[in-house]
Design a protein around this motif. Structure first.
Motif, PDB file in Angstrom:
ATOM      1  N   VAL A 160       0.849  -1.198   0.000  1.00  0.00           N
ATOM      2  CA  VAL A 160       0.000   0.000   0.000  1.00  0.00           C
ATOM      3  C   VAL A 160       0.881   1.244   0.000  1.00  0.00           C
ATOM      4  O   VAL A 160       1.654   1.469   0.917  1.00  0.00           O
ATOM      5  CB  VAL A 160      -0.937   0.016   1.227  1.00  0.00           C
ATOM      6  N   VAL A 192      -7.554   4.670   5.994  1.00  0.00           N
ATOM      7  CA  VAL A 192      -8.758   4.033   5.435  1.00  0.00           C
ATOM      8  C   VAL A 192      -9.996   4.840   5.829  1.00  0.00           C
ATOM      9  O   VAL A 192     -10.841   5.158   4.981  1.00  0.00           O
ATOM     10  CB  VAL A 192      -8.878   2.569   5.921  1.00  0.00           C
ATOM     11  N   ILE A 236      -7.928  -0.534  -1.018  1.00  0.00           N
ATOM     12  CA  ILE A 236      -7.423   0.847  -0.886  1.00  0.00           C
ATOM     13  C   ILE A 236      -7.387   1.523  -2.259  1.00  0.00           C
ATOM     14  O   ILE A 236      -7.720   2.698  -2.403  1.00  0.00           O
ATOM     15  CB  ILE A 236      -5.995   0.867  -0.280  1.00  0.00           C
TER      16      ILE A 236
END
Ligand code: PFF
Length: 464
Positions: A34, A188, A269
């Protein structure tokens, strides 16, 4: 191989470090996966290459190719207890094995410089939000003005690079990763809030439809080329990283289950980032084709408009760019760490020397990318800016080659059965059928087609 003093989550075992458990491994891979790839790169590619159809192709690739390659690289790393050059070298001494290992090892060295340039852009935007320049950042011309100012871009690139080198040298990597674990859930939550805000703006509906509903009219072979490069990039595959991670895991770590978790998290994501940015393009720029084609600039043009429109946009801006900065930092650190350890393993140099050499490479190559929108603006390689060229070279040419090398190693040399035995030590390996089919038939043919199309496209031989 030496222990690089890498992590506290790594424990020494049989002379090689190991992750202390599955969770340690999943978190380390997720931290590397990520990053800017999800938040900056995915949305602009989705916007540019057809919206819903890009998303569909991307998802299919993640669960087939992505899955098969993560499993292969991790299993090969665990089997050989080596990073890519060593792992290929264990199966043969000839030139093809050397090339296979090195192509995997060189990719992170070429990515980290331009990754740090984008990291610098993010740092600059954070700085401007901290100064309260929310309205100025939202102006159409701001980003182009900033990136054409060579001194500024170079300065912020140096700031971000210094942070990366500092994290690696000062031995605070563990601290940063622990922070990132706290920041990731916050990212998030913030991303969900921003996505909801952007999706509920007037006019955003068209953007949601563009991003989520596949329209076959928008399909071209470049949709697949871009989606495939992005899949490699985002999942940190086809660049040797997972060989190295795999070499640190014990035999009882469930490779299949861990892979599934990383796939889901990373993709979620990316989709969230798409939902923040693409509807906003429609809400604030009326779905203007030029904005959709904005490329690397898209996040920096669109997100500030969302924040300027919000009541407390400055705070949102500070928080958002701070979180993106963290995600970028952990990914850049893991790219740099992989490169440094290749030098340590293959050259036998000390850690200090390896870091110094890698920093040199990063500063030189990165400066070219950084200045490519300013004083080096006249340099275009196949019509691409220097940064875009490095991005294209690594993602669309080298990564398919690295993935092909892994496929050939698995199918022709190691054997699918051996990989299966390795994975089955700790996994049920439910997607075994998919795995075999992808590795044996789909991947090699597909990768070759993609490779040829992307090179032909950039050479202008075909127009896609
Ligand atoms: N996967 C990262 C991203 O999506 O931003 C990029 C990356 C980071 C690739 C670290 C490889 C790696 F080792």
């Amino acid at each position: 191989m030496k222990d690089h003093g890498r992590d506290e989550i790594l424990r020494h075992r049989n002379g090689r470090s190991t992750f202390s458990g599955r969770i340690g491994y999943v978190l380390a891979v997720a931290g590397s996966a990520v990053g800017l790839g999800n938040i900056w790169r995915f949305p602009y590619l989705a916007a540019k290459y057809g919206g819903g159809i890009f998303l569909m192709v991307y998802l299919i690739l993640v669960v087939t190719f992505g899955y098969a390659l993560i499993v292969s690289e991790t299993a090969l790393g665990r089997m050989t207890k080596k990073s890519p050059v060593g792992a290929f070298g264990m199966f043969g001494k000839g030139l093809p094995f050397k090339l296979g290992g090195w192509i995997n090892a060189v990719i992170p060295m070429l990515i980290v410089p331009y990754y740090c340039v984008i990291g610098g852009w993010v740092t600059k935007y954070l700085f401007e939000y901290l100064r309260g320049n929310t309205a100025a950042l939202a102006e159409d011309v701001y980003f182009a003005g900033f990136t054409s100012s060579s001194l500024q871009v170079e300065f912020w690139f140096a700031v971000f690079s210094a942070a990366v080198v500092w994290v690696i040298m000062a031995g605070v990597k563990q601290g940063v990763e622990r922070m990132a674990k706290i920041m990731m859930p916050v990212l998030v939550v913030l991303a969900v809030l921003v996505a909801v805000y952007s999706m509920t703006r007037p006019g955003a509906g068209a953007g949601i439809r563009y991003f989520l509903i596949p329209n076959f009219k928008n399909f071209s072979i470049m949709t697949v080329v871009a989606a495939m490069g992005q899949m490699f990039y985002s999942l940190s595959i086809a660049m040797g990283v997972l060989y190295t991670f795999g070499s640190y895991i014990r035999e009882d770590v469930d490779i299949e289950h861990s892979t599934a978790q990383v796939e889901v998290f990373d993709t979620a994501i990316a989709v969230l980032a798409g939902l923040m940015i693409i509807p906003a393009v429609f809400a604030f720029s009326g779905g203007d084709a030029e904005t959709l084609q904005a490329g690397p600039a898209l996040m920096f043009i669109t997100i500030p408009k969302v924040f300027a429109n919000m009541g407390s946009g400055t705070m949102a801006g500070v928080l958002f760019f701070l979180l993106v900065l963290f995600a970028a930092l952990t990914s850049a650190v893991s790219l740099m760490e992989t490169s440094v350890s290749t030098f340590e393993d293959q050259m036998g140099w000390g850690r200090m020397k390896c870091c110094a050499v890698m920093t040199g490479i990063m500063l030189i190559l990165g400066s070219f990318s950084a200045l490519g929108f300013g004083i080096l603006d006249f340099i275009k390689i196949f019509g691409l800016s220097i940064l875009d060229f490095f991005d294209f070279l690594t993602n669309s040419v080298m990564m398919p080659l690295a993935a092909l090398a892994t496929c050939i190693l698995v199918v022709r040399v190691v054997g699918l059965d051996k990989i299966e035995t390795e994975v089955c030590q700790s996994s049920k390996f439910k997607r075994k059928g998919v795995y075999r089919f992808v590795m044996k038939y789909l991947a090699p043919v597909f990768i070759l087609v993609i490779l040829i199309s992307s090179i032909a496209n950039v050479l202008g031989l075909i127009n896609m």
